[in-house]
Design an enzyme around this catalytic site. Structure first.
Site, PDB file in Angstrom:
ATOM      1  N   CYS A  13     -33.268   7.971  -7.368  1.00  0.00           N
ATOM      2  CA  CYS A  13     -32.282   8.629  -6.496  1.00  0.00           C
ATOM      3  C   CYS A  13     -30.945   7.894  -6.463  1.00  0.00           C
ATOM      4  O   CYS A  13     -29.945   8.438  -5.999  1.00  0.00           O
ATOM      5  CB  CYS A  13     -32.845   8.772  -5.091  1.00  0.00           C
ATOM      6  N   HIS A  63     -27.510   9.216   0.250  1.00  0.00           N
ATOM      7  CA  HIS A  63     -28.562   9.936  -0.472  1.00  0.00           C
ATOM      8  C   HIS A  63     -29.254  10.879   0.511  1.00  0.00           C
ATOM      9  O   HIS A  63     -29.613  10.492   1.623  1.00  0.00           O
ATOM     10  CB  HIS A  63     -29.544   8.917  -1.057  1.00  0.00           C
ATOM     11  N   ASN A  67     -34.464  16.705  -0.940  1.00  0.00           N
ATOM     12  CA  ASN A  67     -34.088  15.535  -1.730  1.00  0.00           C
ATOM     13  C   ASN A  67     -34.062  15.931  -3.209  1.00  0.00           C
ATOM     14  O   ASN A  67     -35.112  16.217  -3.787  1.00  0.00           O
ATOM     15  CB  ASN A  67     -35.120  14.429  -1.461  1.00  0.00           C
TER      16      ASN A  67
HETATM   17  O1  UT7 Z   1     -35.489   9.101  -2.341  1.00  0.00           O
HETATM   18  C1  UT7 Z   1     -36.467   8.464  -1.577  1.00  0.00           C
HETATM   19  C2  UT7 Z   1     -37.623   9.391  -1.560  1.00  0.00           C
HETATM   20  N1  UT7 Z   1     -38.543   9.177  -0.493  1.00  0.00           N
HETATM   21  C3  UT7 Z   1     -38.287   9.453   0.805  1.00  0.00           C
HETATM   22  O2  UT7 Z   1     -37.222   9.770   1.234  1.00  0.00           O
HETATM   23  C4  UT7 Z   1     -39.466   9.341   1.739  1.00  0.00           C
HETATM   24  C5  UT7 Z   1     -39.214   8.484   2.940  1.00  0.00           C
HETATM   25  N2  UT7 Z   1     -40.251   8.713   3.924  1.00  0.00           N
HETATM   26  C6  UT7 Z   1     -40.213   9.774   4.783  1.00  0.00           C
HETATM   27  O3  UT7 Z   1     -39.273  10.540   4.744  1.00  0.00           O
HETATM   28  C7  UT7 Z   1     -41.310   9.910   5.778  1.00  0.00           C
HETATM   29  O4  UT7 Z   1     -42.139   8.777   5.728  1.00  0.00           O
HETATM   30  C8  UT7 Z   1     -42.152  11.208   5.565  1.00  0.00           C
HETATM   31  C9  UT7 Z   1     -41.318  12.420   5.910  1.00  0.00           C
HETATM   32  C10 UT7 Z   1     -42.664  11.267   4.138  1.00  0.00           C
HETATM   33  C11 UT7 Z   1     -43.363  11.183   6.501  1.00  0.00           C
HETATM   34  O5  UT7 Z   1     -42.929  11.068   7.841  1.00  0.00           O
HETATM   35  P1  UT7 Z   1     -43.637  10.017   8.802  1.00  0.00           P
HETATM   36  O6  UT7 Z   1     -43.058  10.189  10.137  1.00  0.00           O
HETATM   37  O7  UT7 Z   1     -43.522   8.663   8.149  1.00  0.00           O
HETATM   38  O8  UT7 Z   1     -45.117  10.542   8.809  1.00  0.00           O
HETATM   39  P2  UT7 Z   1     -46.453   9.759   8.403  1.00  0.00           P
HETATM   40  O9  UT7 Z   1     -46.516   9.539   6.939  1.00  0.00           O
HETATM   41  O10 UT7 Z   1     -46.574   8.563   9.316  1.00  0.00           O
HETATM   42  O11 UT7 Z   1     -47.540  10.836   8.785  1.00  0.00           O
HETATM   43  C12 UT7 Z   1     -47.736  11.255  10.143  1.00  0.00           C
HETATM   44  C13 UT7 Z   1     -48.792  12.343  10.140  1.00  0.00           C
HETATM   45  C14 UT7 Z   1     -50.032  11.990   9.322  1.00  0.00           C
HETATM   46  O12 UT7 Z   1     -51.142  12.495   9.995  1.00  0.00           O
HETATM   47  P3  UT7 Z   1     -52.067  11.521  10.925  1.00  0.00           P
HETATM   48  O13 UT7 Z   1     -52.551  10.480   9.985  1.00  0.00           O
HETATM   49  O14 UT7 Z   1     -51.163  10.996  11.973  1.00  0.00           O
HETATM   50  O15 UT7 Z   1     -53.121  12.466  11.420  1.00  0.00           O
HETATM   51  C15 UT7 Z   1     -49.846  12.770   8.043  1.00  0.00           C
HETATM   52  O16 UT7 Z   1     -51.080  13.107   7.427  1.00  0.00           O
HETATM   53  O17 UT7 Z   1     -48.265  13.538   9.552  1.00  0.00           O
HETATM   54  C16 UT7 Z   1     -49.158  14.009   8.552  1.00  0.00           C
HETATM   55  N3  UT7 Z   1     -48.386  14.713   7.531  1.00  0.00           N
HETATM   56  C17 UT7 Z   1     -48.046  16.011   7.657  1.00  0.00           C
HETATM   57  N4  UT7 Z   1     -48.339  16.927   8.591  1.00  0.00           N
HETATM   58  C18 UT7 Z   1     -47.838  18.147   8.419  1.00  0.00           C
HETATM   59  C19 UT7 Z   1     -47.843  14.222   6.399  1.00  0.00           C
HETATM   60  N5  UT7 Z   1     -47.169  15.199   5.753  1.00  0.00           N
HETATM   61  C20 UT7 Z   1     -47.278  16.304   6.517  1.00  0.00           C
HETATM   62  C21 UT7 Z   1     -46.792  17.618   6.390  1.00  0.00           C
HETATM   63  N6  UT7 Z   1     -47.090  18.503   7.362  1.00  0.00           N
HETATM   64  N7  UT7 Z   1     -46.035  18.001   5.341  1.00  0.00           N
END
Ligand code: UT7
Length: 344
Positions: free
Chosen positions: A127, A268, A298
């Site tokens: 990115c 970004h 993204n």
């Molecule tokens: O260019 C760089 C590219 N990468 C990025 O920009 C990614 C950077 N990271 C992020 O943007 C965030 O970490 C995410 C958006 C990917 C995830 O958000 P988060 O607040 O860190 O969520 P999490 O990974 O801590 O997950 C929280 C919960 C989990 O469930 P449990 O374990 O709490 O029951 C996940 O399984 O949300 C769940 N989850 C979803 N639920 C509904 C993960 N993805 C989804 C989804 N829909 N799409």
């Protein structure tokens, strides 16, 4: 005339500046909304929007590859710059989704737009790719090797996305952006200073493991889904915030600038929460931060140039304005650049 309130340190000592004289973008027509995604994986519009700020993204058609998106963005940038394709000396394409291993995407775009006088290559910095590529081109221009460069970020991320992985497939989209960069006498403006950083120790946190020389394409790599991106979202989030904040502060300090001196900050376009967290640490007003990730998600190497093109076309920038570009991606790679706008 813009009244200058800052005391910009011009770091380059070469007799030529590398100035962006035109930009263009092409986003595929097909819109994939959060609601539609909710019919494909266990997610919801509410979850995606509240966690990322993304409402929809564009998806290229099966016939379109990254070079097709890039070629259209290039045509628009050339028209915007009023430059003919045969005036281009160099094409550099930032992408993690080249059409194929060989030839490079730059050569494929060269052929499509008829830029037969250019030398062409791709770079891979995830990115951060567009900002890295812009700095590479600007070094060629500043040292007098190249007069006119075409710099692109072009991605078809949908083809390396596991559409069953809800933590990943909601984040990304396809698209391309291009900038025409040309030599001007020193002191004109353009790319003032760029800082680029990497940390290979953190590479495992965001990878595309299959299809290269480590795990060449095979039935096994396909059945194990190795041709899809893998990411530790939480860790990437934390590093994205700290790395982009620190490199942005460093480039401002190097140029003798404060956040208030910037007309726009183009981060970004990964996640609205990342942009807000950077804003909390770096300062400045919310209206200084240009965001269009709600529409496109993204788009990896394309994200910064697609946003810069939209900001320019919406007349957010005028001659003499200072813009901060800041990006972060797999590798890890991260970078920040101060650009003095000379276009329009
Ligand atoms: O260019 C760089 C590219 N990468 C990025 O920009 C990614 C950077 N990271 C992020 O943007 C965030 O970490 C995410 C958006 C990917 C995830 O958000 P988060 O607040 O860190 O969520 P999490 O990974 O801590 O997950 C929280 C919960 C989990 O469930 P449990 O374990 O709490 O029951 C996940 O399984 O949300 C769940 N989850 C979803 N639920 C509904 C993960 N993805 C989804 C989804 N829909 N799409």
């Amino acid at each position: 005339m813009t009244k200058k309130t800052h005391d910009l340190k011009r770091i380059r000592t070469t007799p030529l500046d590398a100035v962006i004289i035109g930009t263009g973008a092409y986003m595929p027509e097909r819109i994939l909304t959060n609601d539609e995604l909710s019919t494909m994986v266990a997610t919801s519009n509410e979850w995606i929007e509240s966690r990322t700020g993304i409402r929809e993204r564009r998806i290229a058609s099966p016939e379109q590859a990254s070079s097709d998106l890039g070629a259209e963005a290039a045509r628009r940038a050339l028209a915007n710059a009023r430059v003919q394709a045969d005036e281009i000396d160099m094409i550099v394409v930032a992408t993690i989704t080249p059409d194929m291993g060989l030839p490079n995407t730059g050569c494929l775009i060269q052929q499509k737009i008829g830029a037969h006088n250019a030398f062409c290559f791709d770079i891979e910095a995830a990115c951060s790719g567009f900002v890295y590529a812009l700095e590479i081109a600007s070094q060629f221009i500043s040292n007098g090797t190249v007069k006119t460069a075409l710099v692109l970020g072009a991605e078809k991320i949908s083809c390396i996305t596991d559409w069953k992985d809800r933590s990943l497939c909601v984040l990304f989209g396809d698209g391309a952006g291009a900038a025409v960069v040309q030599a001007r006498p020193a002191g004109t403006g353009g790319v003032i200073h760029t800082i680029m950083r990497s940390d290979g120790r953190l590479g495992d946190l965001l990878m595309l493991p299959g299809g290269g020389s480590r795990h060449p394409a095979s039935h096994d790599t396909v059945s194990h889904g190795l041709h899809y991106m893998k990411m530790d979202g939480r860790e990437v989030f934390k590093h994205a915030v700290t790395c982009m904040t620190s490199v942005a502060k460093d480039v401002l300090t190097a140029c003798g600038l404060k956040v208030e001196d910037l007309k726009l900050i183009i981060p970004h376009q990964a996640n609205m929460r990342i942009v807000k967290a950077i804003g909390d640490r770096l300062g400045g007003k919310p209206e200084q931060y240009f965001v269009n990730l709600d529409k496109y998600g993204n788009t990896s190497a394309a994200s910064v140039i697609v946003a810069l093109d939209e900001a320019s076309r919406k007349n957010h920038l005028k001659k003499g304005d200072l813009v901060l570009l800041v990006a972060f991606g797999g590798g890890f790679t991260w970078c920040a650049s101060i650009v003095e706008w000379c276009h329009g």
